[in-house]
Design an enzyme around this catalytic site. Structure first.
Site, PDB file in Angstrom:
ATOM      1  N   ASP A  12      -9.000 -15.903  -8.697  1.00 13.99           N
ATOM      2  CA  ASP A  12      -7.854 -15.220  -8.077  1.00 13.99           C
ATOM      3  C   ASP A  12      -6.924 -16.191  -7.347  1.00 13.99           C
ATOM      4  OD1 ASP A  12      -8.300 -12.619  -8.909  1.00 13.99           O
ATOM      5  OD2 ASP A  12      -9.516 -12.081  -7.171  1.00 13.99           O
ATOM      6  N   LYS A  55     -17.645  -7.393  -7.404  1.00 13.04           N
ATOM      7  CA  LYS A  55     -17.315  -8.819  -7.256  1.00 13.04           C
ATOM      8  C   LYS A  55     -18.282  -9.586  -6.354  1.00 13.04           C
ATOM      9  CE  LYS A  55     -12.350  -9.091  -8.142  1.00 13.04           C
ATOM     10  NZ  LYS A  55     -11.060  -9.440  -7.532  1.00 13.04           N
TER      11      LYS A  55
HETATM   12  P1  NAP Z   1     -10.147  -4.924   0.151  1.00 13.01           P
HETATM   13  O1  NAP Z   1     -11.165  -6.003   0.165  1.00 13.01           O
HETATM   14  O2  NAP Z   1     -10.587  -3.504   0.171  1.00 13.01           O
HETATM   15  O3  NAP Z   1      -9.149  -5.178   1.417  1.00 13.01           O
HETATM   16  C1  NAP Z   1      -8.145  -4.247   1.718  1.00 13.01           C
HETATM   17  C2  NAP Z   1      -7.168  -4.806   2.738  1.00 13.01           C
HETATM   18  O4  NAP Z   1      -6.117  -3.824   2.896  1.00 13.01           O
HETATM   19  C3  NAP Z   1      -7.743  -5.052   4.129  1.00 13.01           C
HETATM   20  O5  NAP Z   1      -7.039  -6.081   4.765  1.00 13.01           O
HETATM   21  C4  NAP Z   1      -7.468  -3.700   4.802  1.00 13.01           C
HETATM   22  O6  NAP Z   1      -7.393  -3.780   6.215  1.00 13.01           O
HETATM   23  C5  NAP Z   1      -6.100  -3.384   4.260  1.00 13.01           C
HETATM   24  N1  NAP Z   1      -5.824  -1.941   4.296  1.00 13.01           N
HETATM   25  C6  NAP Z   1      -6.270  -1.002   3.422  1.00 13.01           C
HETATM   26  N2  NAP Z   1      -5.811   0.208   3.785  1.00 13.01           N
HETATM   27  C7  NAP Z   1      -5.074   0.027   4.910  1.00 13.01           C
HETATM   28  C8  NAP Z   1      -4.335   0.906   5.755  1.00 13.01           C
HETATM   29  N3  NAP Z   1      -4.258   2.231   5.533  1.00 13.01           N
HETATM   30  N4  NAP Z   1      -3.663   0.375   6.818  1.00 13.01           N
HETATM   31  C9  NAP Z   1      -3.723  -0.958   7.063  1.00 13.01           C
HETATM   32  N5  NAP Z   1      -4.403  -1.840   6.311  1.00 13.01           N
HETATM   33  C10 NAP Z   1      -5.070  -1.344   5.229  1.00 13.01           C
HETATM   34  O7  NAP Z   1      -9.196  -5.051  -1.130  1.00 13.01           O
HETATM   35  P2  NAP Z   1      -8.833  -6.386  -1.941  1.00 13.01           P
HETATM   36  O8  NAP Z   1      -9.814  -6.575  -3.036  1.00 13.01           O
HETATM   37  O9  NAP Z   1      -8.606  -7.476  -0.961  1.00 13.01           O
HETATM   38  O10 NAP Z   1      -7.449  -5.961  -2.650  1.00 13.01           O
HETATM   39  C11 NAP Z   1      -6.276  -5.777  -1.883  1.00 13.01           C
HETATM   40  C12 NAP Z   1      -5.082  -5.571  -2.794  1.00 13.01           C
HETATM   41  O11 NAP Z   1      -4.831  -6.744  -3.573  1.00 13.01           O
HETATM   42  C13 NAP Z   1      -5.237  -4.427  -3.806  1.00 13.01           C
HETATM   43  O12 NAP Z   1      -4.034  -3.717  -3.866  1.00 13.01           O
HETATM   44  C14 NAP Z   1      -5.506  -5.149  -5.115  1.00 13.01           C
HETATM   45  O13 NAP Z   1      -5.075  -4.391  -6.242  1.00 13.01           O
HETATM   46  C15 NAP Z   1      -4.638  -6.384  -4.917  1.00 13.01           C
HETATM   47  N6  NAP Z   1      -5.064  -7.504  -5.768  1.00 13.01           N
HETATM   48  C16 NAP Z   1      -4.184  -7.980  -6.686  1.00 13.01           C
HETATM   49  C17 NAP Z   1      -4.543  -9.028  -7.501  1.00 13.01           C
HETATM   50  C18 NAP Z   1      -3.568  -9.542  -8.515  1.00 13.01           C
HETATM   51  O14 NAP Z   1      -3.987 -10.231  -9.456  1.00 13.01           O
HETATM   52  N7  NAP Z   1      -2.289  -9.270  -8.362  1.00 13.01           N
HETATM   53  C19 NAP Z   1      -5.822  -9.617  -7.396  1.00 13.01           C
HETATM   54  C20 NAP Z   1      -6.712  -9.119  -6.416  1.00 13.01           C
HETATM   55  C21 NAP Z   1      -6.311  -8.055  -5.616  1.00 13.01           C
HETATM   56  P3  NAP Z   1      -8.715  -3.528   7.129  1.00 13.01           P
HETATM   57  O15 NAP Z   1      -9.470  -4.822   7.113  1.00 13.01           O
HETATM   58  O16 NAP Z   1      -8.156  -3.173   8.447  1.00 13.01           O
HETATM   59  O17 NAP Z   1      -9.490  -2.397   6.478  1.00 13.01           O
END
Ligand code: NAP
Length: 276
Positions: free
Chosen positions: A104, A67
Site C-alpha cells: 500500500d 490483512k
Molecule cells: P481502518 O483501519 O478501519 O481506519 C479507519 C480510520 O478512519 C481511522 O482513522 C478512524 O478513526 C477513521 N474514521 C472512521 N470513521 C470515522 C468517523 N465517523 N469519524 C472520524 N473518523 C473516522 O481503515 P483503513 O484500512 O485504514 O482504510 C481507511 C480508508 O482508506 C478506507 O476508505 C479505505 O477504502 C481506504 N484505502 C484506500 C486504499 C487505496 O488503494 N486507495 C488502500 C487502503 C485503504 P478512529 O481511529 O477514531 O476510529
C-alpha cells in the site's frame, strides 16, 4: 506455460475492483490465467490459506478483514509488512514458501509522485489524517522517503499515539478540529470519511494557501467533500484510485511474471466502473 491463478481474499469481496484491474492486465499482456474474488469468512481464513497451494494458486491479494489475521500463516514476511503489521499481497516462491508483503505504501508514493510531481517540496509540512491500517502504510512510506515533522490528525487521539509509537515515528498528534496548518501543506486523508455512505471529512482549511496539495485515499466518489472543499480553496487535488492501481503492480509481477503498467487507458477503464 500453465494456467496461472490468483485472486483477492476478503469478506465481503463482491465490491472489490481488483478482479477488474488484474483482468485488464491479463488481457493486455495475453497471459493464460485468472484473478478471482475469493469470499472467505474470518473463521475460514486458515483453511483458505492452506487451500491456496493445494488449488494451485500462485498467491493472492488479502483485503479487509484479513490483512492482520493472515500474518501467522506467512512463512516469509517482508520488513515493511512486519513494521506496518499488515499484509495485502501473498505469493509462493519456487520452494513453496509463502511470502507476505504490504504494497500500500509503495502504491501510495507512486501515485503521489504521478499526481503531484513536486510533492517532495512538502516533505516537512505533511499532514496525515487517520490512524488506521492505511495510515500506518502511508506514514511508514512518507517517513522512509525522508518526511519529518509529520502532523497526524485522528478522531481517537490515543490510536494515533499508539500508531506512532508502534512505528517509531515522531509526529505531532491532534484531533480533527485542529486548524494550525502551515500555509503550504500536503494533506492526506487516510480515513474512511467521505467514502460513499460515510460522513464527510470536514477540516478548517482556511489557514492553507492555494499552492497546498490535498490527496484522499478514498476514490469512491471520485471527488470527496474533502477534495471538493480543497479544490474550492484553490488546492490541487488527487484521489486514491491511482494508489489502488499502483499497489497492485508488485503482486501481478510475482504471480504472472510481467511488471504491468499503470497508464491512462487503465485509469479510464477503472474509472468507468465507478459512479461519477
Ligand atoms: P481502518 O483501519 O478501519 O481506519 C479507519 C480510520 O478512519 C481511522 O482513522 C478512524 O478513526 C477513521 N474514521 C472512521 N470513521 C470515522 C468517523 N465517523 N469519524 C472520524 N473518523 C473516522 O481503515 P483503513 O484500512 O485504514 O482504510 C481507511 C480508508 O482508506 C478506507 O476508505 C479505505 O477504502 C481506504 N484505502 C484506500 C486504499 C487505496 O488503494 N486507495 C488502500 C487502503 C485503504 P478512529 O481511529 O477514531 O476510529
Amino acid at each position: 506455460m500453465s494456467f496461472i491463478l490468483s485472486g483477492v481474499m476478503g469478506w465481503p469481496i463482491a465490491h472489490s475492483l481488483s478482479p477488474r484491474l488484474h483482468g485488464f492486465w491479463l488481457k493486455k499482456y495475453g497471459i493464460e490465467g485468472a484473478y478471482l474474488p475469493l469470499a472467505v469468512k474470518p473463521e475460514n481464513l486458515s483453511a483458505a490459506i492452506s487451500g491456496l497451494s493445494a488449488l494451485g494458486f500462485s498467491g493472492c491479494n488479502i483485503t479487509v478483514p484479513h490483512k492482520e489475521a493472515v500474518i501467522p500463516f506467512v512463512d516469509e514476511l517482508s520488513a515493511r509488512a512486519k513494521r506496518i503489521g499488515a499484509v495485502n499481497t501473498l505469493w509462493f516462491d519456487a520452494a513453496g514458501r509463502l511470502h507476505g508483503d504490504c504494497t500500500d505504501g509503495e502504491g501510495f508514493l507512486a501515485d503521489l509522485s504521478a499526481v503531484f510531481p513536486d510533492w517532495k517540496e512538502f516533505k516537512d509540512s505533511v499532514v496525515v489524517i487517520g490512524a488506521g491500517g492505511a495510515a500506518r502504510a502511508v506514514l511508514v512510506a512518507l517517513h522512509d522517503v525522508g518526511c519529518r515533522n509529520i502532523i497526524v490528525l485522528n478522531r481517537t487521539r490515543e490510536r494515533a499515539e499508539v500508531m506512532c509509537s508502534d512505528l517509531g515515528i515522531e509526529a505531532h498528534i491532534a484531533g480533527l478540529d485542529w486548524s494550525g496548518f502551515s500555509p503550504r501543506s500536503l494533506l492526506i486523508n487516510t480515513t474512511s470519511l467521505g467514502m460513499k455512505g460515510q460522513p464527510p471529512l470536514t477540516l478548517d482549511l482556511r489557514a492553507l494557501s492555494a499552492d497546498s496539495l490535498a490527496y484522499d485515499l478514498v476514490y469512491n466518489p471520485a471527488e470527496t467533500p474533502f477534495l471538493a472543499a480543497s479544490r474550492q480553496q484553490g488546492l490541487a487535488t488527487g484521489n486514491g484510485l491511482g494508489m489502488l492501481l499502483h499497489q497492485a503492480v508488485p503482486g501481478f509481477e510475482h504471480w504472472f511474471g510481467v511488471r504491468p503498467e499503470v497508464d491512462d487507458e487503465l485509469r479510464a477503464y477503472m474509472k468507468a466502473a465507478l459512479p461519477c
